[in-house]
Design a protein around this motif. Sequence first.
Motif, PDB file in Angstrom:
ATOM      1  N   GLN A  83       0.801  -1.428  -0.194  1.00  0.00           N
ATOM      2  CA  GLN A  83      -0.133  -0.057  -0.014  1.00  0.00           C
ATOM      3  C   GLN A  83       1.030   1.207  -0.034  1.00  0.00           C
ATOM      4  O   GLN A  83       1.640   1.433   0.763  1.00  0.00           O
ATOM      5  N   THR A  84       0.715   2.521  -0.623  1.00  0.00           N
ATOM      6  CA  THR A  84       1.293   3.386  -0.928  1.00  0.00           C
ATOM      7  C   THR A  84       0.697   4.398   0.481  1.00  0.00           C
ATOM      8  O   THR A  84      -0.222   4.200   1.082  1.00  0.00           O
ATOM      9  N   ASP A  85       1.406   5.621   0.527  1.00  0.00           N
ATOM     10  CA  ASP A  85       0.897   6.301   1.453  1.00  0.00           C
ATOM     11  C   ASP A  85      -0.183   7.331   1.135  1.00  0.00           C
ATOM     12  O   ASP A  85      -0.596   8.240   2.007  1.00  0.00           O
ATOM     13  N   SER A  86      -0.818   7.024  -0.105  1.00  0.00           N
ATOM     14  CA  SER A  86      -1.868   7.866  -0.638  1.00  0.00           C
ATOM     15  C   SER A  86      -3.156   7.766   0.288  1.00  0.00           C
ATOM     16  O   SER A  86      -3.925   8.575   0.343  1.00  0.00           O
ATOM     17  N   ALA A  87      -3.347   6.434   0.988  1.00  0.00           N
ATOM     18  CA  ALA A  87      -4.483   6.159   1.376  1.00  0.00           C
ATOM     19  C   ALA A  87      -4.395   6.286   3.221  1.00  0.00           C
ATOM     20  O   ALA A  87      -5.114   5.659   3.992  1.00  0.00           O
ATOM     21  N   GLY A  88      -3.128   6.623   3.466  1.00  0.00           N
ATOM     22  CA  GLY A  88      -2.685   6.588   4.724  1.00  0.00           C
ATOM     23  C   GLY A  88      -1.507   5.961   5.101  1.00  0.00           C
ATOM     24  O   GLY A  88      -0.414   6.643   4.415  1.00  0.00           O
ATOM     25  N   PHE A 145      12.139   0.253   3.386  1.00  0.00           N
ATOM     26  CA  PHE A 145      11.555   1.138   2.550  1.00  0.00           C
ATOM     27  C   PHE A 145      10.094   0.955   2.269  1.00  0.00           C
ATOM     28  O   PHE A 145       9.489  -0.038   2.683  1.00  0.00           O
ATOM     29  N   PHE A 146       9.383   2.019   1.817  1.00  0.00           N
ATOM     30  CA  PHE A 146       8.101   1.968   1.489  1.00  0.00           C
ATOM     31  C   PHE A 146       7.685   2.968   0.319  1.00  0.00           C
ATOM     32  O   PHE A 146       8.479   3.670  -0.327  1.00  0.00           O
ATOM     33  N   ILE A 147       6.446   2.939  -0.344  1.00  0.00           N
ATOM     34  CA  ILE A 147       6.223   3.569  -1.393  1.00  0.00           C
ATOM     35  C   ILE A 147       5.223   4.959  -1.061  1.00  0.00           C
ATOM     36  O   ILE A 147       4.259   4.753  -0.294  1.00  0.00           O
ATOM     37  N   VAL A 148       5.884   5.717  -1.555  1.00  0.00           N
ATOM     38  CA  VAL A 148       4.963   7.174  -1.683  1.00  0.00           C
ATOM     39  C   VAL A 148       4.389   7.561  -3.176  1.00  0.00           C
ATOM     40  O   VAL A 148       4.838   7.179  -4.019  1.00  0.00           O
ATOM     41  N   ASP A 149       3.182   8.194  -3.004  1.00  0.00           N
ATOM     42  CA  ASP A 149       2.589   8.551  -4.061  1.00  0.00           C
ATOM     43  C   ASP A 149       2.529  10.081  -4.125  1.00  0.00           C
ATOM     44  O   ASP A 149       1.648  10.663  -3.286  1.00  0.00           O
ATOM     45  N   ARG A 150       2.895  10.515  -5.036  1.00  0.00           N
ATOM     46  CA  ARG A 150       2.894  11.950  -5.341  1.00  0.00           C
ATOM     47  C   ARG A 150       2.247  12.347  -6.619  1.00  0.00           C
ATOM     48  O   ARG A 150       2.806  12.614  -7.771  1.00  0.00           O
ATOM     49  N   GLU A 151       0.728  12.614  -6.638  1.00  0.00           N
ATOM     50  CA  GLU A 151       0.104  12.749  -7.702  1.00  0.00           C
ATOM     51  C   GLU A 151       0.126  12.051  -8.741  1.00  0.00           C
ATOM     52  O   GLU A 151       0.316  12.325  -9.973  1.00  0.00           O
ATOM     53  N   GLY A 152       0.093  10.746  -8.272  1.00  0.00           N
ATOM     54  CA  GLY A 152       0.346   9.635  -9.396  1.00  0.00           C
ATOM     55  C   GLY A 152       1.744   8.948  -9.895  1.00  0.00           C
ATOM     56  O   GLY A 152       2.016   8.149 -10.474  1.00  0.00           O
ATOM     57  N   ARG A 153       2.825   9.745  -9.392  1.00  0.00           N
ATOM     58  CA  ARG A 153       4.084   9.533  -9.342  1.00  0.00           C
ATOM     59  C   ARG A 153       4.542   8.768  -8.212  1.00  0.00           C
ATOM     60  O   ARG A 153       4.404   9.127  -6.985  1.00  0.00           O
ATOM     61  N   LEU A 154       4.983   7.521  -8.491  1.00  0.00           N
ATOM     62  CA  LEU A 154       5.392   6.636  -7.265  1.00  0.00           C
ATOM     63  C   LEU A 154       6.881   6.570  -6.961  1.00  0.00           C
ATOM     64  O   LEU A 154       7.591   6.590  -7.962  1.00  0.00           O
TER      65      LEU A 154
END
Length: 273
Positions: free
Chosen positions: A92-97, A109-118
Amino acid sequence: MSAAIRLPAGSCALPNKAFADWRQARHDELAAPGSWLGLAGLFWLEPGVNRVGSAAEALVRLADGPAHLGDLVWQDGRVLWHPVSGDACELQTDSAGKATVVDVENWSFFIVDREGRLAARLRDRDWARHRPFAGVDYFDVDPAWQIEADWQALSPPITMEVPNVSGDLKSVEVAYQAVFELAGQKVRLLPMAVSDQDVFFVFRDRTSGKESYGAGRFLKTEPAAEGKIRLDFNRAYNPPCAFTPFATCPLPPPENWLSFPVTAGEMKYRSGE
């Protein structure tokens, strides 16, 4: 406006213990294994397979460890983690929490979502062993920087295109503004986010780039009540980008560029390096 700006007298003293507790909590946050100071990389993913490991060809590059730890597969709006040893799982990305964290020895490591860029954000949990956190400097506490502002509705609401340090734009709808007077000047601050828990502002002022961090500071307040909101600039704090190049902080909108120095809150971070 001169740095000798005269502030109105404070109506009450800032509770010393409450402020000391806030400062200590801030110190503990920055000194913790999960601190922004422990970030070791930000790697923008490409659609398809993204190799993770210490090999030169790895897109998500570890400073040490296995040459090929596994692969991050970004496909059909999902990110799957395929370790070399073990079962695959969806991240899960950080877009939903809270994002899913993958731990490997002292790395995570973890995945961040910045306006659709991961991007995969890499953290060294043992960072403090090599460079312990020495703390942040503060301006002197001044109750005059506790300002009660009017909380005014904007009709119609406005939409701001807010950039971050990576150059991405995020659309933010703003339905309220905080309005107050300082030294005969009417000041308006636009919030970046409003929730039932708090109101979040990003601003810069005449100390930015000198005594305080150049890209501005953050301020969180309690929700407005009865048309008023308390802005306590003594609790203004540095954004993550003041501590690491691997964060993607929002920048203050032009409306929140204050024409006077805010000599309160956190000062510029000096790493001692």
